[in-house]
Design a protein around this motif. Structure first.
Motif, mmCIF file in Angstrom:
data_model
loop_
_atom_site.group_PDB
_atom_site.id
_atom_site.type_symbol
_atom_site.label_atom_id
_atom_site.label_comp_id
_atom_site.label_asym_id
_atom_site.label_seq_id
_atom_site.Cartn_x
_atom_site.Cartn_y
_atom_site.Cartn_z
ATOM 1 N N GLU A 46 0.834 -1.200 0.000
ATOM 2 C CA GLU A 46 0.000 0.000 0.000
ATOM 3 C C GLU A 46 0.872 1.254 0.000
ATOM 4 O O GLU A 46 0.576 2.233 -0.707
ATOM 5 C CB GLU A 46 -0.913 -0.013 1.222
ATOM 6 N N ALA A 47 1.938 1.245 0.781
ATOM 7 C CA ALA A 47 2.860 2.386 0.801
ATOM 8 C C ALA A 47 3.584 2.533 -0.535
ATOM 9 O O ALA A 47 3.777 3.654 -1.034
ATOM 10 C CB ALA A 47 3.866 2.211 1.938
ATOM 11 N N LEU A 48 3.967 1.406 -1.138
ATOM 12 C CA LEU A 48 4.663 1.450 -2.432
ATOM 13 C C LEU A 48 3.768 1.982 -3.541
ATOM 14 O O LEU A 48 4.252 2.563 -4.518
ATOM 15 C CB LEU A 48 5.154 0.044 -2.796
ATOM 16 N N SER A 49 2.465 1.770 -3.401
ATOM 17 C CA SER A 49 1.525 2.165 -4.460
ATOM 18 C C SER A 49 1.505 3.670 -4.702
ATOM 19 O O SER A 49 1.122 4.116 -5.794
ATOM 20 C CB SER A 49 0.114 1.681 -4.105
ATOM 21 N N MET A 50 1.910 4.465 -3.715
ATOM 22 C CA MET A 50 1.830 5.913 -3.877
ATOM 23 C C MET A 50 2.732 6.415 -5.010
ATOM 24 O O MET A 50 2.503 7.491 -5.540
ATOM 25 C CB MET A 50 2.180 6.618 -2.564
ATOM 26 N N HIS A 51 3.733 5.618 -5.383
ATOM 27 C CA HIS A 51 4.587 5.997 -6.511
ATOM 28 C C HIS A 51 4.632 4.901 -7.578
ATOM 29 O O HIS A 51 5.602 4.802 -8.332
ATOM 30 C CB HIS A 51 5.996 6.335 -6.028
ATOM 31 N N GLY A 52 3.591 4.063 -7.606
ATOM 32 C CA GLY A 52 3.425 3.097 -8.690
ATOM 33 C C GLY A 52 4.393 1.939 -8.705
ATOM 34 O O GLY A 52 4.673 1.377 -9.774
ATOM 35 N N VAL A 53 4.923 1.546 -7.542
ATOM 36 C CA VAL A 53 5.879 0.427 -7.496
ATOM 37 C C VAL A 53 5.387 -0.644 -6.505
ATOM 38 O O VAL A 53 6.171 -1.236 -5.765
ATOM 39 C CB VAL A 53 7.293 0.920 -7.115
ATOM 40 N N ARG A 54 4.117 -0.899 -6.526
ATOM 41 C CA ARG A 54 3.490 -1.822 -5.568
ATOM 42 C C ARG A 54 4.130 -3.201 -5.576
ATOM 43 O O ARG A 54 4.291 -3.834 -4.521
ATOM 44 C CB ARG A 54 1.995 -1.927 -5.892
ATOM 45 N N GLU A 55 4.501 -3.690 -6.741
ATOM 46 C CA GLU A 55 4.971 -5.074 -6.862
ATOM 47 C C GLU A 55 6.449 -5.241 -6.553
ATOM 48 O O GLU A 55 6.988 -6.340 -6.682
ATOM 49 C CB GLU A 55 4.692 -5.602 -8.280
ATOM 50 N N ALA A 56 7.136 -4.184 -6.139
ATOM 51 C CA ALA A 56 8.584 -4.270 -5.898
ATOM 52 C C ALA A 56 8.910 -5.153 -4.698
ATOM 53 O O ALA A 56 10.019 -5.685 -4.592
ATOM 54 C CB ALA A 56 9.175 -2.876 -5.695
ATOM 55 N N VAL A 57 7.972 -5.311 -3.774
ATOM 56 C CA VAL A 57 8.165 -6.172 -2.596
ATOM 57 C C VAL A 57 7.118 -7.279 -2.653
ATOM 58 O O VAL A 57 5.918 -7.004 -2.654
ATOM 59 C CB VAL A 57 8.047 -5.378 -1.284
#
Length: 608
Positions: free
Chosen positions: A480-491
């Motif tokens: 959810e935190a990663l989604s703010m800059h469009g990198v949700r799937e990085a983790v």
């Protein structure tokens, strides 16, 4: 015959195993040896080395208490070798007698009929199997079958009764089609339904036999690694780890192997037929010199070998797909501005406190399960437990990482002038995809996640199953935190039943493995890693030293914090070293009193 006392779980037949890990429970196993596995490259004679290693594995599993059956090819090849030798010898003698001199003309070998070769080779093939299995104190018995033995009810019952009795007596049946009398296969007669299968090759024979005998597992060995989505050797061909019945339309079959009358399409049809009948199936390579010696035992141990056929398709992506998603999203993460990465970490810190009720509820589920199971020691239970105070401490630590993230990537460490207008710089860059394996310690997930985000690395997480519920919620918050800059799937969090050893084999997808846990975990990962660097750690020395000139106030605070604040932590103090001048002083008495008040058990050793 030596049989171990280890008990094997027996599943109710009618349903195949859903996951590879369950293959360890297989009691009755059929091993199908394709022509390419049994025969030499010249198709004349047997590959004795491969055959010996396969026999050793089958004998070992048999002596573990399993019931092993072999469906084998090779009679035609063995017979071809014998008949060629006899024909050449006969022609040589005749030609020498007729010509009257030793110069022999070129002799051409006639085309050998397959049935004649099978008749000449069956006895020799069986004698070879018998001699090999005798080395492991294992008895064998030959069983030759035809289509009629399965389609005629009385003959099928007789065959079943014979095989059941052999297995009861701990004998390994060696089964083959009676190629000396079997008619040519009828086209389009194969796999006509659940109760009908035409025995036109050893693939269909093995499938029919496995279902008839209610086998738990069918291992089909051939000369390919398994099933590919397109013909092996093409640029876009990828090995399919798990194949589901609905996926047959998505693959393209290639040509048949160099020997045998079947092909991959026949293997897949036979495998799906057996799967429908309640038998699990794995198709794997039995010819590769590096794996032949343990391919069968690896499959039975649940390792990721070949293609596993399963009726149950998981809802989520495979671990390979997760790794690919993490790599692609990680490249975007690495290209973000440092402020953006810091913003993601700060957002995660806020979520830890804002959603603490959700986290603690999941953690309570894990704690209740662990307590009821009763297999975790108190120190592990303490590490598994989360509290509002621990979450607040985590949030503070994450904000500190966010500050450090400003110069984690792209920082110049060293600059060297090589020549005029030419400078060589050493710059910090992301590593790529990290695999972090940690035990039942859920607070590790946001810590490692924040460090990976700060350094621009994609992350694959494999946590202890005891913290599954807590890890799931923490991972959701991280994405959810990663989604703010469009990198949700990085983790990504690996939540499938993937074995650690299987993850360590993804050398083309993972760049670094970091085990977080006991020294035994680190050693296991280092042994299992295949071509992937492992950032391990040693035992560590958790000592605190108190000098004779130390401040009294600081000594008491530091000693209490290092041991009593979180004693379950792996870096909690283990040894307190005190300068000899402090002995029998008020400071020494204060330290001892404080430790006793905190219920710390201790032993005092003095050294001159």
């Amino acid at each position: 015959m030596s049989v171990t006392t280890r008990t094997l779980l027996i599943k109710a037949h009618g349903s195949s195993f859903a996951h590879r890990g369950e293959l360890r429970q297989a009691k009755r196993i059929v091993v199908k040896l394709g022509s390419a596995v049994v025969t030499r490259g010249d198709e004349c004679g047997l590959a004795l080395g491969r055959l010996a290693s396969i026999v050793e594995q089958v004998a070992m599993l048999q002596n573990q208490g399993r019931e092993m059956m072999i469906v084998t090819s090779g009679a035609v090849a063995f017979g071809k070798q014998r008949l060629r030798h006899e024909i050449l010898l006969s022609q040589s003698v005749r030609q020498a007698l007729h010509s009257g001199h030793n110069q022999l003309k070129d002799m051409s070998l006639p085309v050998l009929e397959a049935r004649a070769c099978a008749a000449a080779g069956q006895s020799g093939l069986m004698a070879l199997y018998e001699a090999m299995f005798t080395q492991y104190s294992t008895c064998t018995a030959q069983v030759l079958v035809t289509n009629l033995d399965f389609h005629d009810d009385q003959k099928r019952q007789n065959l079943n009764s014979t095989l059941q009795e052999l297995l009861r007596m701990n004998i390994v049946p060696i089964i083959n089609t009676n190629d000396a009398v079997v008619p040519p296969p009828e086209p389009n007669s194969d796999l006509q339904g659940v109760n009908v299968i035409s025995i036109k090759d050893n693939d269909s024979l093995a499938a029919r036999l496995a279902v008839e005998m209610k086998a738990d597992l069918l291992i089909a060995l051939s000369d390919v690694e398994g099933l590919y989505n397109s013909p092996p050797g093409t640029d876009d061909a990828k090995l399919i780890d798990i194949f589901y019945p609905g996926d047959q339309q998505s693959i393209t079959y290639g040509t048949k192997s160099r020997v045998g009358i079947g092909g991959m399409e026949a293997k897949v049809k036979a495998a799906l037929w057996a799967l429908q009948g309640g038998t699990s199936v794995v198709i794997a390579n039995g010819t590769h010199p590096k794996v032949t010696g343990h391919v069968i035992t690896d499959i039975v141990e649940g390792k990721k070998v070949g293609t596993f056929f399963s009726e149950i398709k998981p809802a989520g992506p495979t671990v390979e797909q997760q790794t690919e998603m993490a790599r692609n999203s990680g490249r975007t993460l690495a290209s973000l501005h440092p402020d953006q990465r810091s913003e993601i970490i700060c957002n995660l810190a806020e979520l830890l406190t804002e959603r603490k009720d959700e986290i603690l509820a999941a953690n309570k589920m894990d704690m209740d399960l662990a307590v009821n199971a009763g297999h975790l020691p108190p120190a592990m239970l303490k590490r598994l437990s989360l509290s509002p105070a621990k979450l607040n401490s985590l949030a503070i630590g994450l904000r500190q990482i966010a500050v450090a993230a400003q110069d984690s990537v792209g920082r110049v460490l060293r600059r060297t002038r090589v020549a005029h207008n030419l400078e060589l710089e050493q710059i910090t860059v992301p590593i790529g995809v990290l695999l972090v394996i940690f035990e039942a310690r859920p607070d590790c997930l946001p810590q490692v996640g924040a460090l990976a985000i700060a350094s621009g690395n994609a992350l694959l997480l494999k946590g202890g199953k005891e913290a599954a519920n807590t890890n799931r919620v923490l991972h959701q918050l991280t994405q959810e935190a990663l989604s703010m800059h469009g990198v949700r799937e990085a983790v990504q969090l690996v939540s499938t039943r993937e074995e650690v050893e299987d993850l360590c084999r993804l050398d083309k997808m993972i760049d670094l493995i970091i085990p977080r846990g006991s020294s035994q975990l680190v050693r296991d990962i280092q042994r299992a890693a295949k071509g992937i660097p492992v950032l391990g750690h040693s035992e560590g020395i958790c000592h605190v030293y108190v000098d004779s000139d130390a401040s009294i106030d600081k000594v008491i605070k530091i000693v209490r914090d290092s041991k009593c604040d979180y004693p379950a932590a792996c870096n909690a103090m283990e040894t307190l070293l005190i300068h000899r001048d402090i002995l029998r002083t008020p400071l020494f008495d204060q330290i001892i009193d404080m430790l006793r008040t905190e219920r710390v058990k201790h032993q005092i050793h003095t050294q001159q």
